[in-house]
Design a protein around this motif. Structure first.
Motif, mmCIF file in Angstrom:
data_model
loop_
_atom_site.group_PDB
_atom_site.id
_atom_site.type_symbol
_atom_site.label_atom_id
_atom_site.label_comp_id
_atom_site.label_asym_id
_atom_site.label_seq_id
_atom_site.Cartn_x
_atom_site.Cartn_y
_atom_site.Cartn_z
ATOM 1 N N ILE A 175 3.943 -53.676 19.219
ATOM 2 C CA ILE A 175 2.892 -54.434 18.536
ATOM 3 C C ILE A 175 2.092 -53.558 17.577
ATOM 4 C CG2 ILE A 175 0.742 -55.716 18.868
ATOM 5 C CD1 ILE A 175 3.197 -57.286 19.608
ATOM 6 N N SER A 176 1.817 -52.331 17.969
ATOM 7 C CA SER A 176 0.915 -51.478 17.187
ATOM 8 C C SER A 176 1.352 -51.275 15.737
ATOM 9 C CB SER A 176 0.752 -50.124 17.878
ATOM 10 O OG SER A 176 -0.124 -49.287 17.158
ATOM 11 N N PRO A 177 2.609 -50.879 15.452
ATOM 12 C CA PRO A 177 2.998 -50.716 14.036
ATOM 13 C C PRO A 177 2.988 -52.028 13.261
ATOM 14 C CG PRO A 177 4.902 -50.450 15.483
ATOM 15 C CD PRO A 177 3.702 -50.460 16.358
ATOM 16 N N LEU A 178 3.305 -53.129 13.935
ATOM 17 C CA LEU A 178 3.240 -54.425 13.264
ATOM 18 C C LEU A 178 1.799 -54.770 12.897
ATOM 19 C CD1 LEU A 178 5.725 -56.516 15.469
ATOM 20 C CD2 LEU A 178 6.128 -55.559 13.193
ATOM 21 N N LEU A 179 0.894 -54.460 13.792
ATOM 22 C CA LEU A 179 -0.526 -54.729 13.536
ATOM 23 C C LEU A 179 -1.048 -53.898 12.368
ATOM 24 C CD1 LEU A 179 -2.805 -56.447 14.684
ATOM 25 C CD2 LEU A 179 -3.364 -54.565 16.238
ATOM 26 N N ILE A 180 -0.619 -52.648 12.313
ATOM 27 C CA ILE A 180 -1.031 -51.781 11.197
ATOM 28 C C ILE A 180 -0.460 -52.308 9.884
ATOM 29 C CG2 ILE A 180 -0.788 -49.481 10.198
ATOM 30 C CD1 ILE A 180 -0.805 -48.353 13.034
ATOM 31 N N GLN A 181 0.796 -52.749 9.895
ATOM 32 C CA GLN A 181 1.423 -53.271 8.685
ATOM 33 C C GLN A 181 0.721 -54.523 8.195
ATOM 34 O OE1 GLN A 181 3.947 -51.865 6.776
ATOM 35 N NE2 GLN A 181 3.190 -53.456 5.394
ATOM 36 N N ARG A 182 0.372 -55.425 9.106
ATOM 37 C CA ARG A 182 -0.321 -56.655 8.700
ATOM 38 C C ARG A 182 -1.715 -56.348 8.169
ATOM 39 N NH1 ARG A 182 4.033 -57.253 8.892
ATOM 40 N NH2 ARG A 182 5.341 -58.801 9.982
ATOM 41 N N GLU B 290 5.335 -50.414 26.606
ATOM 42 C CA GLU B 290 6.398 -50.602 25.616
ATOM 43 C C GLU B 290 6.071 -51.750 24.672
ATOM 44 O OE1 GLU B 290 9.019 -48.747 24.987
ATOM 45 O OE2 GLU B 290 8.325 -47.342 26.526
ATOM 46 N N ASN B 291 5.473 -52.783 25.223
ATOM 47 C CA ASN B 291 5.093 -53.929 24.389
ATOM 48 C C ASN B 291 4.059 -53.528 23.348
ATOM 49 O OD1 ASN B 291 5.137 -56.712 23.666
ATOM 50 N ND2 ASN B 291 3.178 -56.965 24.710
ATOM 51 N N GLN B 292 3.088 -52.732 23.759
ATOM 52 C CA GLN B 292 2.050 -52.273 22.836
ATOM 53 C C GLN B 292 2.626 -51.336 21.766
ATOM 54 O OE1 GLN B 292 -0.957 -50.499 25.299
ATOM 55 N NE2 GLN B 292 -1.664 -52.471 26.127
ATOM 56 N N LYS B 293 3.650 -50.580 22.131
ATOM 57 C CA LYS B 293 4.279 -49.695 21.146
ATOM 58 C C LYS B 293 5.016 -50.486 20.071
ATOM 59 C CE LYS B 293 4.898 -45.821 24.351
ATOM 60 N NZ LYS B 293 5.885 -44.958 25.064
#
Length: 257
Positions: A155-162, A150-153
Motif C-alpha cells: 500500500i505504501s508506494p501506491l499511496l505515495i504515487q497517488r 506485507e500488506n502495508q508494504k
C-alpha cells in the motif's frame, strides 16, 4: 473596478459596442466617400475581401478550437485531481488508525481550502499558498509512514504515487489558470477583426440598409467568436468556469464512509 468582459453582462455590452462601431464606420464611409469610385473597384475589393476574410476565418477558427481544448483539458485535470484525492483516502483506510485519520484529515482540509479558498483566488489570477502547503504536508505524512506488514508494504508506494499524482494535477491546474491566451495572439485576432470589417466598407450596395445589416452580421459573428476565445481560454475566470463540484462529491463520499 475595471470592466471584466469575462462575465456575461459586460461581455454582451462589449459585443454590442463592437457591432455598433462596425456600423458606425460604414456610416462614415458612406457619408464622406465617393461612392461611384467605390463601385469601380468592386472586383479588386472582392478579391481582397475573399483572401483576407478567409485567412482570418482560418486563424480565428483554429484559436477557438484551441481555446475549447484548453477548457476541456482544465476540466479533465480537475477530475483527475479529485480522483487522486479519493484514491489517497481509499488507500489510507488500510493503514493504522492514527495514520489513516491524519491522512484523511489533510485530504479533507485540502478539499475545503481548494473549494472555498483557491477557486475564488484563481478567478482573480492568484494562487492559494495554503492549499499548496496542505499538499506538501500530505506528501510528507504519507512518505513518513514506515510499513510493517506485507500488506502495508504494498500500500505504501501506491499511496505515495497517488499523492504525487495529486500534486502533479494541482500543478497542471494552476498552470492553466495562470497562463491564458498570449498577448500576441490577442493582438493578431483584434487587428484581423478590424481589417476584416474595414474591408467590407470598400463595397457599395444600392440598398444602404442591406449593406448596414450585412456589416452588422459579419461584425456580430466575429465578436461572438472572439468572446468564445475569451471565455474558454480562461477556464477558471469569469462566468464560464470549470466547477469544483467534483471535489464536493469526493468530500461527501469521505464523510459518508
Amino acid at each position: 473596478m475595471p470592466l471584466d468582459i469575462g462575465y456575461y453582462l459586460p461581455g454582451s455590452l462589449a459585443i454590442a459596442a463592437f457591432v455598433l462601431c462596425a456600423m458606425g464606420g460604414l456610416m462614415a464611409v458612406r457619408r464622406f466617400s465617393n461612392l461611384d469610385r467605390l463601385r469601380l473597384h468592386h472586383d479588386v475589393a472582392g478579391n481582397m475581401f475573399a483572401v483576407g476574410g478567409t485567412l482570418y476565418a482560418v486563424i480565428l477558427g483554429l484559436v477557438v478550437v484551441d481555446a475549447i481544448g484548453t477548457f476541456e483539458t482544465a476540466r479533465t485535470t480537475v477530475e483527475k485531481e479529485a480522483d487522486a484525492i479519493a484514491n489517497v483516502v481509499l488507500l489510507a483506510e488500510r493503514l493504522p488508525a492514527d495514520k489513516s485519520a491524519a491522512i484523511k484529515s489533510l485530504c479533507e482540509r485540502y478539499i475545503l481550502e481548494a473549494v472555498d479558498g483557491e477557486w475564488p483566488l484563481m478567478n482573480q489570477g492568484k494562487v492559494d499558498e495554503k492549499a499548496q502547503n496542505l499538499v506538501v504536508q500530505l506528501l510528507r505524512e504519507v512518505s513518513d509512514f514506515e510499513p510493517v506488514t506485507e500488506n502495508q508494504k504494498i500500500i505504501s508506494p501506491l499511496l505515495i504515487q497517488r499523492s504525487l499524482d495529486l500534486m502533479d494535477q494541482r500543478r497542471a491546474r494552476i498552470g492553466i489558470s495562470l497562463n491564458g491566451l498570449p498577448s500576441v495572439e490577442w493582438l493578431v485576432l483584434c487587428v484581423g477583426a478590424i481589417v476584416t470589417i474595414v474591408l467590407t466598407y470598400f463595397f457599395h450596395l444600392e440598398s444602404y440598409r442591406t449593406q448596414l445589416a450585412m456589416t452588422a452580421l459579419i461584425a456580430l459573428l466575429i465578436a461572438l467568436n472572439l468572446y468564445l476565445v475569451l471565455l474558454f481560454a480562461a477556464p477558471f475566470t469569469g462566468d464560464l468556469t470549470v466547477s469544483a463540484g467534483v471535489f464536493g462529491y469526493v468530500l461527501s463520499a469521505m464523510r459518508a464512509s
